[in-house]
Every structure is written in structure tokens, then in C-alpha cells.
Motif scaffolding. Structure first.
Motif, short mmCIF file in Angstrom:
data_model
loop_
_atom_site.label_atom_id
_atom_site.label_comp_id
_atom_site.label_asym_id
_atom_site.label_seq_id
_atom_site.Cartn_x
_atom_site.Cartn_y
_atom_site.Cartn_z
N GLU A 78 2.56 0.62 0.67
CA GLU A 78 2.02 1.38 1.80
C GLU A 78 1.84 0.52 3.05
O GLU A 78 1.92 1.03 4.17
CB GLU A 78 0.67 1.95 1.36
CG GLU A 78 0.35 3.25 2.01
CD GLU A 78 -1.00 3.77 1.57
OE1 GLU A 78 -1.39 3.53 0.39
OE2 GLU A 78 -1.67 4.40 2.41
N ARG A 85 4.44 0.81 5.87
CA ARG A 85 4.74 2.08 6.56
C ARG A 85 4.65 2.00 8.08
O ARG A 85 5.57 2.48 8.76
CB ARG A 85 3.79 3.19 6.07
CG ARG A 85 4.04 3.61 4.65
CD ARG A 85 2.99 4.62 4.23
NE ARG A 85 3.31 5.94 4.72
CZ ARG A 85 4.03 6.82 4.02
NH1 ARG A 85 4.47 6.50 2.83
NH2 ARG A 85 4.27 7.99 4.50
N HIS A 98 7.88 2.80 10.49
CA HIS A 98 7.86 3.89 11.46
C HIS A 98 8.46 3.41 12.79
O HIS A 98 9.29 4.09 13.40
CB HIS A 98 6.43 4.37 11.65
CG HIS A 98 6.30 5.50 12.60
ND1 HIS A 98 6.65 6.78 12.25
CD2 HIS A 98 5.95 5.54 13.91
CE1 HIS A 98 6.48 7.58 13.30
NE2 HIS A 98 6.06 6.83 14.32
#
Ligand SMILES: O=C1O[C@H](COP(=O)(O)O)[C@@H](O)[C@H](O)[C@H]1O
Length: 240
Positions: free
Chosen positions: A196, A199, A203
Motif C-alpha cells: 500500500e 500507491r 498514482h
């Protein structure tokens, strides 16, 4: 350039996919040529891939292993990328010592070490400047800050265009790294990223417009080769 993004259910599936893809690249290349050149990434993500590769029945005499980046520490230091790959993979297989091409880190001056590895690559591949060696496969990771290899945000290493190897910098410590133009010459580049914490950077990297000097992985787009982004769901479920 052909870009493929694949999101796997979890880290185990990510490593299984990475292994299958690396094996496919090795076997198809060795059907057409006598040897296969691979540059490794460091960090924590690829370790299970290297462990899985250690039990594959390949003709290791035809595989030459290089590193895309290295921390400027001795080869037995816990932070050494070479050490990780040796313990997980290379020390466990019958690969000739001459097929392993570690990044030198023994010179007090990292600039000289960078020049030495640059010379080694050019000599081994038989490629003179301004051309760049063409690796069959470059494995890359991505840090939470969007760096790849040791190409860190807002560092001079990002702009080096005339060398294969340069000195990167992380928290004031030197690292040796492949340059952007060397990576972009590869026949195939595979990013493997999990978790995680990746991320936010992903992006930025996958958005159509963005700042490559803040997110250096954006700079990687092989001119004629393939680009794979293999992600686990924790890292990439919202990107495909
Ligand atoms: O420092 C490094 O970090 C990146 C990413 O590492 P990870 O632990 O998040 O997998 C790695 O690709 C690079 O080779 C390494 O030197």
C-alpha cells in the motif's frame, strides 16, 4: 514501446507472475541467442523472486547477471544489493563466477567506481559511447518516493545522458546506478512493486501529466523494448 500493467491478487501471485515472465524472457531469448543478460534490482521486493529462481533448472552458463544499482557498501554489508541476490539465488546455483558482474564498491571515490562499472559494461557488450549497451532484461523496483534503481527525486543522476553508470545519492550517501538512457535501451524492463505504501507514488507515475523529477520512475520508457509494471493489489488495484 509496449507498456503492460498487470495487477495481481497478492504478493504471492505477483512473485509467481514475475517468475513466469522472467523465465519466458530467458527461454525465448536463449532460443535466438547464445546468452542472456539480466540486471537486478535491490531492496526487499524481489527477494522471493530470486529465491524462486534459485530452484529453476536453467543453463546458468548462458546467463550473465548485473546490477542496476548498488549501495556504496562492501559486498558483505547487510545493505548490499549484491549480497541479497547472492544469498537468495546466486550462491545456490551452478553459475560460473565470470557470469556474475557485481558493481564495484571498493574504491574510496564512488565516481571512479562508477567509471569502472561503466567501462566494464561498454567493454563486455562491445558498445562505445554515444551508444548504450542493450540488456535483455532489466528488473526494477520502485521506492515509496517514486525512485527506481538509485535514481532519486531531484538528484543530478536523473539528468545524466552520456554515461551508463552514475553516482546517485540517498540521504547524503552515494549509490551507483544505471542511468535513464541505459535503462531505456533495454529489450525488456519489468517493474515489480508491492504494498500500500507504493500507491501515492504510483498514482503520480501513471497519471498522464506529472513531474518526472519528483517521480523518477516516470522517466522509464524503453525506446524500442517492452515495459511491464507488475503490481500487487495493495499497490495497484486502482490503476487498471
Ligand atoms: O533502495 C532501493 O529501493 C528500491 C525499492 O526497494 P523496495 O525495498 O521497496 O523493494 C529498489 O528497487 C532499489 O534497487 C534499491 O536499491
Amino acid at each position: 514501446m509496449q507498456k503492460l500493467v498487470e495487477v495481481l491478487a497478492d504478493k504471492q501471485a505477483l512473485i509467481a507472475k514475475s517468475l513466469a515472465l522472467v523465465l519466458e524472457k530467458i527461454t525465448t531469448s536463449l532460443d535466438q541467442q547464445d546468452y542472456f543478460t539480466i540486471a537486478l534490482s535491490g531492496g526487499s521486493t524481489p527477494k522471493p523472486l530470486y529465491e524462486a529462481l534459485s530452484s529453476q533448472p536453467l543453463d546458468w552458463s548462458k546467463i550473465h547477471v548485473f546490477w542496476g544499482d548498488e549501495r556504496y557498501v562492501s559486498p558483505d554489508h547487510p545493505d548490499s544489493n549484491q549480497r541479497m541476490a547472492r544469498l537468495a539465488w546466486l550462491d545456490r546455483i551452478p553459475i560460473p563466477a565470470a557470469n556474475i558482474h557485481p558493481v564495484p564498491t571498493d574504491d574510496p571515490d564512488p565516481q571512479l567506481a562508477a567509471q569502472k562499472y561503466d567501462d566494464h559494461l561498454r567493454q563486455w557488450f562491445g558498445v562505445n559511447s554515444p551508444d548504450f549497451p542493450v540488456f535483455d532484461l532489466i528488473l526494477l523496483g520502485m521506492g515509496d518516493d517514486g525512485h527506481t534503481a538509485s535514481l532519486f527525486p531531484h538528484t543530478a543522476a536523473l539528468t545524466v545522458s552520456d554515461r551508463c553508470i552514475t553516482v546517485g545519492e540517498k540521504d547524503g550517501n552515494p549509490r551507483l546506478t544505471f542511468t535513464v538512457p541505459l535503462i531505456n535501451q533495454a529489450r525488456c524492463v519489468i517493474f515489480i512493486a508491492a504494498g500500500e505504501s507504493k500507491r501515492p507514488a504510483l498514482h503520480e507515475i501513471f497519471s498522464a501529466y506529472g513531474d518526472s523529477f519528483s517521480y523518477p520512475s516516470r522517466l522509464i520508457h524503453p525506446s524500442a523494448g517492452e515495459l511491464y509494471w507488475l503490481l500487487d493489489a495493495a499497490a495497484g488495484s486502482s490503476f487498471v
